[in-house]
Every structure is written in C-alpha cells, then in structure tokens.
Motif scaffolding. Sequence first.
Motif, mmCIF file in Angstrom:
data_model
loop_
_atom_site.group_PDB
_atom_site.id
_atom_site.type_symbol
_atom_site.label_atom_id
_atom_site.label_comp_id
_atom_site.label_asym_id
_atom_site.label_seq_id
_atom_site.Cartn_x
_atom_site.Cartn_y
_atom_site.Cartn_z
ATOM 1 N N ASN A 125 0.830 -1.205 0.000
ATOM 2 C CA ASN A 125 0.000 0.000 0.000
ATOM 3 C C ASN A 125 0.864 1.254 0.000
ATOM 4 O O ASN A 125 0.562 2.235 -0.700
ATOM 5 C CB ASN A 125 -0.936 -0.005 1.208
ATOM 6 N N LEU A 126 1.952 1.237 0.783
ATOM 7 C CA LEU A 126 2.850 2.385 0.837
ATOM 8 C C LEU A 126 3.476 2.658 -0.536
ATOM 9 O O LEU A 126 3.603 3.817 -0.947
ATOM 10 C CB LEU A 126 3.947 2.130 1.873
ATOM 11 N N ILE A 221 10.275 9.184 -1.868
ATOM 12 C CA ILE A 221 10.763 8.643 -0.587
ATOM 13 C C ILE A 221 9.873 7.490 -0.132
ATOM 14 O O ILE A 221 10.357 6.450 0.327
ATOM 15 C CB ILE A 221 10.818 9.750 0.483
ATOM 16 N N SER A 222 8.564 7.651 -0.260
ATOM 17 C CA SER A 222 7.618 6.604 0.146
ATOM 18 C C SER A 222 7.856 5.316 -0.630
ATOM 19 O O SER A 222 7.867 4.217 -0.062
ATOM 20 C CB SER A 222 6.170 7.082 -0.070
ATOM 21 N N CYS A 223 8.040 5.435 -1.943
ATOM 22 C CA CYS A 223 8.232 4.243 -2.792
ATOM 23 C C CYS A 223 9.516 3.500 -2.430
ATOM 24 O O CYS A 223 9.528 2.269 -2.308
ATOM 25 C CB CYS A 223 8.256 4.642 -4.263
ATOM 26 N N VAL A 224 10.602 4.231 -2.244
ATOM 27 C CA VAL A 224 11.889 3.597 -1.914
ATOM 28 C C VAL A 224 11.810 2.895 -0.567
ATOM 29 O O VAL A 224 12.258 1.755 -0.417
ATOM 30 C CB VAL A 224 13.019 4.649 -1.923
ATOM 31 N N TRP A 225 11.220 3.557 0.423
ATOM 32 C CA TRP A 225 11.123 2.960 1.761
ATOM 33 C C TRP A 225 10.235 1.717 1.738
ATOM 34 O O TRP A 225 10.510 0.729 2.426
ATOM 35 C CB TRP A 225 10.592 3.974 2.760
ATOM 36 N N PHE A 228 12.202 -1.366 0.634
ATOM 37 C CA PHE A 228 13.112 -1.806 1.703
ATOM 38 C C PHE A 228 12.324 -2.527 2.798
ATOM 39 O O PHE A 228 12.730 -3.590 3.276
ATOM 40 C CB PHE A 228 13.850 -0.592 2.266
ATOM 41 N N MET A 229 11.180 -1.968 3.211
ATOM 42 C CA MET A 229 10.389 -2.560 4.293
ATOM 43 C C MET A 229 9.801 -3.902 3.887
ATOM 44 O O MET A 229 9.701 -4.823 4.710
ATOM 45 C CB MET A 229 9.277 -1.590 4.710
ATOM 46 N N TYR A 230 9.414 -4.054 2.637
ATOM 47 C CA TYR A 230 8.811 -5.299 2.160
ATOM 48 C C TYR A 230 9.732 -6.488 2.419
ATOM 49 O O TYR A 230 9.290 -7.570 2.818
ATOM 50 C CB TYR A 230 8.492 -5.194 0.673
#
Length: 507
Positions: A125-126, A221-225, A228-230
Amino acid sequence: MKMQPDYSKSTADHVESLENQCVVTQKQGQLSTLDSVVEPALERRVIRKIDMMVIPFICVTYLITYIDKAMLGYSAVFGLKEGLNLHGAEYSWLGSMFYFGYLAFEYPTSFMMQKVPVSKWLSLNLFFWGGMTMALAGCSGFNSFLALRFLIGALESCSTPAYLLITAKWYKIEEQPIRIGWWSTFLGVANSFGGLLAFGVGQIKGLLQSWQYQFIVIGAISCVWSIFMYFMLAENPSVAPWLNDEEKEVAVRRLGRRHQGANHAGIKKYQIIEAITDPKTWLLFLCGVATQVVNGAASNFGSLIIEGFGYSNLVTTLFQIPYGMVIIVFNVSAMYIQRWLPGQKRCLVAIIYVCPALAGAVGIHTIPREHKAALLVCYWLTSTYTASFAMIMSLITANTGGSTKRTVVSALFFVSYCVGNIVGPFSFKENEAPTYTSGIVAMLVAYCVEIFLVLSFAAYAGMLNRKKEQALDSQGIALEDANVQTSSAEANFDQTDREDIFFRYSF
C-alpha cells in the motif's frame, strides 16, 4: 495430562502457528499450552532485539505517512491554491477527501489484514500511495487532484491499524503503551523534518512550480522505503532472521495466554456483535472524533495559521520545526510518566496532556494579532494533544480481547479518525482568514469533549474491573489463577475481554 514442548525439535516443528500467535505445541496428536515463564535475562535480550528490528520500521513509516498528509498544508504556502486555481471551500475539500477514501476502505483493509501478512500489505500500500503522491504534481485542476487524494486515502487506510496490529503481535499489554509512544513520537519528528524538507524543496528552481516538487520528493521517498520494508520487516518470530530458534520460542512464550490466538483468521459473528454493543467501543469512537477534529485542522491549516500571524511562506515552514519538537518532548514524557505511575494511569496522563493544548487554543483565540511571538507559542502548545492520542490508541489494544472483536473496535476507531479529519478542515472557513475563528473554537470544543470522554472511559473501566473481582470472589477464585496451565480441552485461545473472567481493563 499437560505435554511439555520438545525442545530437541526446531521452532518450526513444535510451534504450530507463530504467524497466528497461537502458542501451542503438538505431540502425538495432542495440543498443550506452553509455559509462559522464561528466563528474565533471555527475555530482556529478545525484547531489545525486537525493539531494534521492529519499532524502527513503524517509526519511519509513521513519519513518511504524516509528511505525506501534511504536504498539502506545506504546498498551500508554496502556491498550490494558485496553481490549481482553487476557490471557496475547494482547499478544505482536498484536505477532507483524503479521509473519505480512508473511511471507505477502512473496513476492507482491516479485515484483509486478518487474511494476509500485515507487513507485506502495509509495504504494498505504501508503494502505491507513494506513486500516486508523485502523480499529484501532474494535476492541473481541482477535480483530478481531488480524485487522487481519495485514492491515496484509500491506500493509506491500512497504516495506523497496521502499526497497532504489529505492536500487539510483538509486545505484552503493559509494554504496548511505551512502544506506541515511541512510534507516535515520530509525529513530532515528521513535523520538524517535514518543515525542513518543505523548506529545502522550496528552494528548487526548475521547470515545475515549488508545490509540485513537494509531492514528487515525498512520493519518491515513500516508494523507496516501501521496497526496503517489504523485504526487511519480519511478520512474526517464526520468520525473523535476526532471532535464533531459542529466541523465537521466547518471543512467543513470553506473551502468555492473553496473546494466544491474537490473530485468528476466522471471523466470529458473536464477537462483532459484542464489539458493536460494548460502550467502551463508542467512548473510544467519540474520543477519536474529538482528537482528529484537531488533527484535521492542524495538518491542513497549521501552516496557514502561522502565515496568518504575519510570517512569510519560507519562515512559516521553518516554524513547524518547534511544533514538532514540542510533540516529541510531550509524547516521550507522557509514555514514561504513565509507565512510572502505579497502575499505569493512562487516562489521567491523557487528560493532563490535553490541558496545555486547550490553553494554547484559548491564547490563539484571545491574544491580539500584534503579539506575534505569543501567538506562535500558543500554536506550538496546541500540539500536546498528540500525547493524549497515543494514550487513547493504547487503550484499544489493552482493553479489547478476541481477534474479531479487536479488528472491529480498531476499524470503528479509525472510522472516527476519518470523521474527525473530515470535519476539522471544514471548521476553517476561507472568509475568516487569517484568524479562522470558527476553526479555533472547534478545536477548543474538541479538547473539552475529549477530557469528558476520557474521564467517562476510566470510570466505566473501573466499574467493570470491580464487577469481575466480585465474580471471582463469589466463585472462590484468585486473580493469580489466570496463570495456571490448563489442558487443551479447556483452553480457549480467542476469548473476548468479556468472556475472559481474568481479563482486567487498563485505564
């Protein structure tokens, strides 16, 4: 006869379902509960690892999420209204439409998180809402911008419920408020960092307007993070690469019987009914509305309020930094004070921290406009309400038993979150700029209502505890018996707070 877990096997062999938090062992076709007592030194080591490898992901995501929402307010002082040719209440509609999307998808996304890994759902979703945030820069009019704001709200509806679910999966009830306090503190970091980011991006000179670069940067920034979180955020102890087998075992066993079955995939109708008929649900619902009327106002009109004191657009964004620092100081102090107080007086702490915000709103409403410094300090004080919101969120996880009931209560609470954020921007009328009298009065009323509701919740929870104690006394049962191990035939791993005679409400 109680079976003991076979520690010669790997964690994956003898923990039947860590993903569902069902702490049971399987041996020769029988099930039994695990002993929840663990070595203190080992438990402390596991908690430290969880704190380092789970909480930071929530903190950073919370920061990005808030900046994403607040970017509308930052962009307003960098020419958004002129760029989209907004008139009348159209800017307020842009602020509120996000929460219409949030509201429409709150129930579907909450129940989806019972079916799929929460960390993966949040990451996906992010990623998509980051992409849509960047797309806002390509909008040339009100209608397209409004449609994208709705879709971004729909995607972001999973965010705070996911944070609460992740916190509840990894921590005991008494440990949750301080962890919620940690990641909610990043609301303050977001205000400070968001102000710096908006100021920095505002210096970009290029083919696009300043407000367009704001959305492109935070969206990227949202897409890159999210990517990484996934790959890095563990869903549960059974798949956490940073825990060895013994630590995985402890991470589940330490939670005890209250957390067993905390995330059952099945939906139970009676728990839905119980959630809807529970007065606590609606006290929390109304608390959510009250706090978020203020949030909806602050996130969309905060920069415009400061600009109305007579400051330039660049200075206005920088003055959001102290606002964020006040949030950090008050949130951190609130979570440690409630931890130190006997019985963790969450409702008392929540009320205490609303009072400076109430005083700040009174100051903005009454102090003459020529006293710019005093007005600015009063605006900063209005941020202390965020500490009370963190306490209120912790009341949900601490006072709701049963997987389905917890999902329904959380979903309803975030419906109230949407309602408050929808109402808040409309209390600020364009023709009242720069004083926004109606909006400031709405904030005053919201603070007073919140104090009354929190007091009511504490009184009701105390009454329920006394009734449960009387029921135990009448049966000759001691509260300590809650830790007695039972056979699998007697164990019920998904009881609601009403069903569990040993459940005690925190307030």
